[in-house]
Design an enzyme around this catalytic site. Structure first.
Site, PDB file in Angstrom:
ATOM      1  N   ILE A   1       0.838  -1.216   0.000  1.00  0.00           N
ATOM      2  CA  ILE A   1       0.000   0.000   0.000  1.00  0.00           C
ATOM      3  C   ILE A   1       0.868   1.259   0.000  1.00  0.00           C
ATOM      4  O   ILE A   1       0.396   2.337  -0.338  1.00  0.00           O
ATOM      5  CB  ILE A   1      -1.002   0.046   1.190  1.00  0.00           C
ATOM      6  CG1 ILE A   1      -0.283  -0.070   2.543  1.00  0.00           C
ATOM      7  CG2 ILE A   1      -2.090  -0.991   1.049  1.00  0.00           C
ATOM      8  CD1 ILE A   1      -1.164   0.287   3.737  1.00  0.00           C
TER       9      ILE A   1
ATOM     10  N   THR B   1      -9.123  -0.123  15.136  1.00  0.00           N
ATOM     11  CA  THR B   1      -9.194  -0.997  16.314  1.00  0.00           C
ATOM     12  C   THR B   1      -9.611  -0.231  17.568  1.00  0.00           C
ATOM     13  O   THR B   1      -9.386   0.982  17.664  1.00  0.00           O
ATOM     14  CB  THR B   1      -7.791  -1.635  16.525  1.00  0.00           C
ATOM     15  OG1 THR B   1      -7.766  -2.274  17.793  1.00  0.00           O
ATOM     16  CG2 THR B   1      -6.674  -0.603  16.503  1.00  0.00           C
ATOM     17  N   ASP B   2     -10.155  -0.963  18.523  1.00  0.00           N
ATOM     18  CA  ASP B   2     -10.483  -0.355  19.829  1.00  0.00           C
ATOM     19  C   ASP B   2      -9.229   0.045  20.601  1.00  0.00           C
ATOM     20  O   ASP B   2      -9.281   0.860  21.518  1.00  0.00           O
ATOM     21  CB  ASP B   2     -11.335  -1.316  20.676  1.00  0.00           C
ATOM     22  CG  ASP B   2     -10.709  -2.690  20.914  1.00  0.00           C
ATOM     23  OD1 ASP B   2      -9.599  -2.958  20.399  1.00  0.00           O
ATOM     24  OD2 ASP B   2     -11.329  -3.503  21.626  1.00  0.00           O
ATOM     25  N   GLU B   3      -8.077  -0.553  20.212  1.00  0.00           N
ATOM     26  CA  GLU B   3      -6.859  -0.331  21.010  1.00  0.00           C
ATOM     27  C   GLU B   3      -6.392   1.121  20.971  1.00  0.00           C
ATOM     28  O   GLU B   3      -5.591   1.533  21.809  1.00  0.00           O
ATOM     29  CB  GLU B   3      -5.733  -1.265  20.541  1.00  0.00           C
ATOM     30  CG  GLU B   3      -6.140  -2.717  20.625  1.00  0.00           C
ATOM     31  CD  GLU B   3      -4.983  -3.690  20.760  1.00  0.00           C
ATOM     32  OE1 GLU B   3      -3.839  -3.255  20.882  1.00  0.00           O
ATOM     33  OE2 GLU B   3      -5.267  -4.899  20.753  1.00  0.00           O
TER      34      GLU B   3
ATOM     35  N   TYR C   1       1.901  -0.707  18.196  1.00  0.00           N
ATOM     36  CA  TYR C   1       0.825  -1.063  17.247  1.00  0.00           C
ATOM     37  C   TYR C   1      -0.328  -0.069  17.345  1.00  0.00           C
ATOM     38  O   TYR C   1      -0.740   0.528  16.348  1.00  0.00           O
ATOM     39  CB  TYR C   1       0.320  -2.490  17.525  1.00  0.00           C
ATOM     40  CG  TYR C   1      -1.030  -2.771  16.883  1.00  0.00           C
ATOM     41  CD1 TYR C   1      -1.167  -2.850  15.491  1.00  0.00           C
ATOM     42  CD2 TYR C   1      -2.188  -2.919  17.656  1.00  0.00           C
ATOM     43  CE1 TYR C   1      -2.401  -3.076  14.899  1.00  0.00           C
ATOM     44  CE2 TYR C   1      -3.420  -3.144  17.071  1.00  0.00           C
ATOM     45  CZ  TYR C   1      -3.530  -3.223  15.689  1.00  0.00           C
ATOM     46  OH  TYR C   1      -4.755  -3.440  15.096  1.00  0.00           O
TER      47      TYR C   1
ATOM     48  N   LYS D   1      -1.817   2.681  14.651  1.00  0.00           N
ATOM     49  CA  LYS D   1      -3.202   2.669  14.149  1.00  0.00           C
ATOM     50  C   LYS D   1      -3.873   4.013  14.466  1.00  0.00           C
ATOM     51  O   LYS D   1      -4.642   4.540  13.664  1.00  0.00           O
ATOM     52  CB  LYS D   1      -4.000   1.519  14.768  1.00  0.00           C
ATOM     53  CG  LYS D   1      -3.612   0.133  14.310  1.00  0.00           C
ATOM     54  CD  LYS D   1      -3.833  -0.118  12.818  1.00  0.00           C
ATOM     55  CE  LYS D   1      -5.278  -0.251  12.441  1.00  0.00           C
ATOM     56  NZ  LYS D   1      -5.439  -0.629  11.004  1.00  0.00           N
TER      57      LYS D   1
END
Ligand code: NAD
Ligand code: DAU
Length: 358
Positions: free
Chosen positions: A61, A132-134, A158, A162
């Protein structure tokens, strides 16, 4: 939604999403752009070989020129960005690749869309970003669940990468008017999940009689969603989501990791009665915790429920049983992955020095 570019479609959720769309919307054409990192697996998509509504392109990407050429050649009107480095433990041992793919890669994808779709409005194109919820960090036991207005507070390389990608996507909407939507989802599980993640790792180790490594005290709480339910929610957002909006997706359950592991071992005790490793719970081994380990995630899904009537259809018990049955009937799929040198060296890197915490 006629011609869709799916990035990271050879991974866990992306491949489930491709299978869903091919079934639910046979009229659409799908292009899957995937770099085939260790987590990308074309075996997940074998049944689509020869399907003239599906094209696979091996690529990154972050290769903006390649993405631009694909957008033009395939007249892409919708991008769904699954491509990412996704494993928290790997981000702790090697954060830079997470910045390259999740931040710079998403930036290049956005830039390609902005250039190619210049002048096109939300009635004709859409960039949907999977998150993500993170990104919201960790909740205390009695905190209310995360909502769309929760503050970003990521704790791992990570989740920080995100979070940065979410901010970029949002910025392209506000600055350039790129028609975007974002979804932040909780922990997924189900078919085709790479066996470095908790649930498939536990199933695989039970079948081999290997220790089940529990980080810390095992009382961390995750909200688990069966992958088919996640894919349904993504499709609804593509079809009905309001441009510029974020939607939270979750399974509305709050088990501890230990509870999940005990459910897995109990199901395996029952459906593999001849296993020499029964009771499988005896394989549990407490090991050194993950640094910066988030204690609890939970999601308030009232926005997506209110706007589209979506809610999870799988209970945890039903989803876990379906997942275990899938892994039992796809042992060749697991074997092909775990026999690779990369997997062996990852397991060694991540677990060899954790020791037994008790
Ligand atoms: P995965 O690790 O199984 O798959 C990732 C895929 O992306 C692989 O096929 C890999 O080859 C591909 N990829 C990696 N770098 C790439 C690059 N530079 N260019 C093109 N392709 C590349 O991931 P997953 O679990 O399916 O997660 C998919 C998305 O969903 C990710 O964005 C992740 O952050 C998000 N997410 C995952 C979960 C979960 O529980 N798995 C939950 C919420 C959100
Ligand atoms: O919450 C969504 C996120 O869920 C996604 O954004 C990530 O891409 C995905 O990997 C997942 O992250 P987690 O870190 O929550 O998933 P993982 O399966 O790695 O771990 C789940 C929980 O289990 C976590 O509390 C750590 C714990 N764990 C994990 C492993 C691999 C263990 O106790 N032992 C292990 O060996």
């Amino acid at each position: 939604m006629k011609n869709i570019l799916i990035t990271g479609g050879a991974g866990f959720i992306g491949s489930n999403f491709i299978h869903r769309l091919i079934k639910e919307k046979p009229e659409v054409k799908l292009v899957n752009l995937d770099a085939l990192t260790y987590a990308g697996n074309l075996d997940n998509l074998k049944s689509l070989e020869g399907n003239d509504h599906y094209t696979f392109i091996k690529g990154d990407i972050g290769n903006q020129a390649l993405v631009e050429s694909l957008l033009l050649k395939h007249e892409i009107d919708t991008i769904v960005n699954f491509a990412a480095e996704t494993h928290v433990d790997r981000s702790i041992l090697g954060p830079i690749q997470f910045l390259n793919t999740n931040v710079v890669g998403t930036g290049c994808l956005l830039e390609a869309a902005r250039k190619t779709w210049r002048g096109r409005g939300s009635d004709s194109v859409r960039f949907h970003h999977i998150s993500t919820d993170e990104v919201f960090g960790s909740l205390a036991p009695n905190d209310p669940p995360f909502s769309e207005s929760s503050q970003y507070s990521p704790n791992s390389p990570y989740s920080a990468s995100k979070a940065a990608s979410d901010h970029l996507v949002r910025a392209y909407y506000h600055t350039y008017g790129l028609p975007i939507t974002i979804s932040n989802c909780t922990n997924n599980y189900g078919p085709y999940q790479f066996p470095e993640k908790l649930i498939p790792l536990m199933i695989m180790n039970c079948l081999k009689g290997k220790p089940l490594p529990v980080y810390g005290d095992g009382r961390q709480i995750r909200d688990w969603l069966y992958v088919e339910d996640h894919c349904e929610a993504i499709q609804l957002i593509l079809e009905k989501g309001r441009v510029g909006e974020t939607y939270l997706i979750g399974g509305e359950n709050q088990p501890t990791n230990l509870e999940i592991i005990h459910q897995i071992t109990a199901i395996l005790d029952e459906i593999v009665p001849n296993s020499p490793f029964r009771p499988h719970a005896n394989l549990i081994q407490y090991v050194q915790d993950r640094p910066g380990h988030d204690r609890r995630y939970a999601m308030d899904i009232s926005k997506i429920r209110g706007e589209f009537g979506w809610s999870p259809t799988y209970t945890l018990q039903r989803g876990l049983r379906a997942t275990i049955e899938w892994y039992l009937s796809h042992q060749d799929w697991i074997k092909a992955l775990v026999e690779k040198e990369e997997f062996g060296s990852w397991m060694k890197n991540n677990y060899a020095n954790r020791g037994d915490a008790k």
